[in-house]
Design an enzyme around this catalytic site. Structure first.
Site, PDB file in Angstrom:
ATOM      1  CG  ASP A  48      60.686   8.859 125.296  1.00  0.00           C
ATOM      2  OD1 ASP A  48      61.789   8.621 124.778  1.00  0.00           O
ATOM      3  OD2 ASP A  48      60.538   9.296 126.455  1.00  0.00           O
TER       4      ASP A  48
HETATM    5  N1  URA Z   1      62.367  13.609 127.528  1.00  0.00           N
HETATM    6  C1  URA Z   1      61.683  12.460 127.691  1.00  0.00           C
HETATM    7  O1  URA Z   1      61.678  11.893 128.770  1.00  0.00           O
HETATM    8  N2  URA Z   1      61.014  11.958 126.638  1.00  0.00           N
HETATM    9  C2  URA Z   1      60.978  12.551 125.420  1.00  0.00           C
HETATM   10  O2  URA Z   1      60.345  12.039 124.504  1.00  0.00           O
HETATM   11  C3  URA Z   1      61.698  13.747 125.272  1.00  0.00           C
HETATM   12  C4  URA Z   1      62.381  14.255 126.339  1.00  0.00           C
END
Ligand code: URA
Length: 244
Positions: A103
Site C-alpha cells: 500500500d
Molecule cells: N497488507 C496490507 O494491508 N498492506 C500492505 O501493504 C501489504 C499487506
C-alpha cells in the site's frame, strides 16, 4: 527449444498468463507465420518472433530489491501522476515491474523484476512465498487474538490461511505485532488486524521469501546476487513441477 509464452514473458512483453492470451488472440508470428497454439516451442536464438508485428528481443533479467518508503504507490504507471516506486529506481534501464504490491502508506521490502516466470510463481495464490510484516497496532492484542490471527480470520473474501503471529512489544496504548502470511490479498494484514479489534497504525514488510532488508536503508535498493536469485527460483521450480 522453449515455450513461446516463456520467451515472451522473459522479453518483458507480459506475464506468462497474459502472453498466452496474446498468442491465442493471433497477435504472435514465428518466422512470418501466425501461431495460436499454446504448446508451441521455439528456439529463442534462431526463430524470429514478432508480437503485433514488432520483433521481440530477449532482455537481460534483473532482480531489484527496494526498501520502499511511505508515500509511493506500487505501480509502473499512474494515470494520476502520483509518485510511484519506479521513481525510486530510475537507474534501472530494464522494464521491471513490482512483484505483488505494498500500500501507499506501507514501507518495506518490494522486489521488482522483468522475469515474468518468477513473478508468476512468487505471486501464485497457492504457492506464494511467506511474507513477514511488522505492524504497530492500536491497543494490546491478548493471546486469543494472536491465536485467531494464526488460525484464520473470516474476511469478506473468505477465511485467511494459517499464519504466524507474535506479540513483539507492548507499549502504553499500542503494540508491535509480527505477522507472517503467504497469501497476498489486498490490504490483507490491515484487514486481519482490524477484524480482531486492533487497527494498524503503521506497517512495514521486513521479509519476502528468502529475502530481508539487511543493509538497505529506506528508499535504497540493490540488485540481488546470483545465489539469492537461485534461491527464489526454487519456488518457480516447485510451481513448474505442479503445473507441467
Ligand atoms: N497488507 C496490507 O494491508 N498492506 C500492505 O501493504 C501489504 C499487506
Amino acid at each position: 527449444m522453449e515455450r513461446l509464452q516463456k520467451i515472451m514473458s522473459q522479453a518483458g512483453i507480459a506475464s506468462r498468463r497474459k502472453s498466452e492470451e496474446i498468442i491465442t488472440a493471433g497477435r504472435v508470428e514465428v518466422n512470418g507465420k501466425v501461431v495460436t497454439e499454446l504448446g508451441t516451442k521455439v528456439n529463442p536464438n534462431e526463430d524470429i518472433i514478432k508480437v503485433d508485428g514488432q520483433k521481440i528481443e530477449r532482455e537481460k533479467l534483473v532482480y531489484v530489491l527496494l526498501n520502499k518508503p511511505k508515500g509511493y504507490i506500487t505501480t509502473v504507471d499512474d494515470p494520476r501522476n502520483r509518485r510511484t516506486v519506479m521513481d525510486l529506481i530510475q537507474d534501472v534501464s530494464q522494464a521491471v515491474h513490482p512483484v505483488g504490491r505494498l500500500d501507499k502508506d506501507t514501507e518495506g521490502l518490494l522486489l521488482l523484476t522483468n522475469d515474468g516466470d518468477l513473478t508468476y510463481a512468487l505471486t501464485h495464490p497457492s504457492h506464494g512465498v511467506d511474507k513477514t510484516y511488522i505492524a504497530t497496532v492500536k491497543g494490546i492484542p491478548n493471546q486469543s487474538k494472536i491465536e485467531a490471527l494464526e488460525e484464520g480470520i473470516k474476511l469478506k473474501d473468505g477465511w485467511t490461511a494459517p499464519a504466524e503471529a507474535k506479540l513483539v512489544a507492548e507499549l502504553a496504548d499500542e503494540a508491535i505485532v509480527s505477522l507472517t502470511i503467504h497469501e497476498g490479498r489486498k490490504h490483507q494484514v490491515k484487514r486481519m488486524l482490524k477484524s480482531v479489534g486492533h487497527p494498524v497504525e503503521d506497517l512495514k514488510r521486513v521479509k519476502f521469501g528468502s529475502l530481508d532488508l539487511t543493509g538497505l536503508s529506506v528508499g535504497g535498493y540493490r540488485y540481488l546476487t546470483n545465489s539469492e536469485v537461485k534461491e527464489l527460483k526454487k519456488v518457480e521450480d516447485r510451481v513448474n513441477s505442479v503445473e507441467n
